[in-house]
Design an enzyme around this catalytic site. Structure first.
Site, PDB file in Angstrom:
ATOM      1  N   SER A   7      -6.889  11.895  -0.830  1.00 33.98           N
ATOM      2  CA  SER A   7      -5.759  10.904   0.306  1.00 33.98           C
ATOM      3  C   SER A   7      -5.823  11.826   2.015  1.00 33.98           C
ATOM      4  CB  SER A   7      -4.898  11.427   0.380  1.00 33.98           C
ATOM      5  OG  SER A   7      -3.542  11.812   1.134  1.00 33.98           O
ATOM      6  N   TYR A  43       0.984  18.426  -2.996  1.00 34.82           N
ATOM      7  CA  TYR A  43      -0.350  17.481  -2.536  1.00 34.82           C
ATOM      8  C   TYR A  43      -1.794  17.510  -1.782  1.00 34.82           C
ATOM      9  CZ  TYR A  43      -1.447  11.951  -2.065  1.00 34.82           C
ATOM     10  OH  TYR A  43      -2.129  10.667  -2.566  1.00 34.82           O
TER      11      TYR A  43
END
Ligand code: NAP
Length: 248
Positions: free
Chosen positions: A143, A157
């Site tokens: 990501s 995350y």
């Protein structure tokens, strides 16, 4: 020649797009999911309609036995593997680190880090030429959060995805001699259900306008990069981390 791939989290979002695009190229696809059987069955049908073959496989990537079983079923029912998309991932509602529970962080790391590493391990065990495999391609879903840090939303995350980037770098060097390529795709703000699952259904659209391209991306735009990395068109690409972020 038919190729066989396994996509973790292939029932929805980016994994779904990659599965259907691969099916359109005639590939056989193991479609892993964790709970949404209906969505997985729809992907299986879409792949079949496009000319490929697919099976839906329930399993949690954070559970070692489930991971081994999903690989074994894919090979048993679809044939020896050519590639794997290590895609399943989760976020959680926005929080500052000072407010996060250990339980939340553990699940984020279990799915996004342990899950990715277990799936990469099982991929290498089956693709490595020294183990009788054909070689192949592993695509990891990282990501843009890995380099932006996701402050105030989910630094847990973001750190998990940093580990995925590092896995792409290290594993690509470790298994290049085995005929295995390992690359990561780093999506930016992509319109999928993941934002609603983190309590922000409008997140991609709201923040997407701040990207240089002025909009959020689509799952198919990420899926195309995944399928390119899986196939022979990218045969000299390994250890790469490809941003699909509209410039963000
Ligand atoms: P999504 O729409 O929320 O879909 C998640 C998929 O993963 C679903 O198929 C879900 O299965 C499956 N899944 C969730 N937890 C699982 C587990 N523990 N074991 C097995 N499968 C599991 O997500 P997405 O947006 O497509 O994201 C895909 C990947 O891209 C993730 O790694 C995510 O971190 C990354 N990413 C996404 C974005 C974005 O903006 N969308 C940006 C950067 C990175 P069910 O259908 O059964 O629930």
């Amino acid at each position: 020649m038919t190729r066989t791939i396994l996509i973790t989290g292939g029932s929805r979002g980016i994994g779904r797009s990659a599965a259907i695009l691969a099916g359109q190229r005639g590939w056989s696809v193991g479609v892993n999911y964790i709970g949404n059987k209906q969505a997985a069955d729809e992907v299986v049908k879409a792949v079949a309609d496009a000319g490929g073959k697919a099976i839906a496989i329930k399993g949690d990537v954070a559970d070692e036995a489930d991971v081994v079983a999903m690989f074994e079923r894919t090979v048993a029912e679809l044939g020896p593997l050519d590639g794997v998309v290590v895609n399943a991932g989760i976020v959680a509602p926005p929080q500052r680190l000072m407010d996060m529970s250990a339980e939340r962080m553990r699940r984020i790391f279990d799915v996004n880090v342990l899950g990715a590493y277990l799936c990469a391990r099982e991929s290498v065990r089956r693709l490595a030429r020294s183990s009788g495999g054909k070689g192949g391609s592993i695509v990891l879903l990282s990501s843009a959060a890995a380099r932006l840090g996701a402050p105030g939303e989910y630094v847990d995350y973001a750190g998990a995805k940093g580990a995925v980037d590092t896995l792409a770098i290290g594993l690509s060097k470790e298994v290049g001699p085995e005929g295995i390529r390992v690359n990561a795709v780093r999506p930016g703000l992509i319109e999928t259900d993941i934002h609603a699952s983190g309590g922000q259904p409008d997140r991609a659209r709201r923040l997407g306008v701040t990207a240089p391209l002025g909009r959020a991306g689509t799952a198919d735009e990420v899926g195309e990069s995944i399928v390119w990395l899986l196939g022979d068109a990218s045969s000299y690409v390994t250890g790469a981390i490809i941003d699909v972020t509209g410039g963000r």
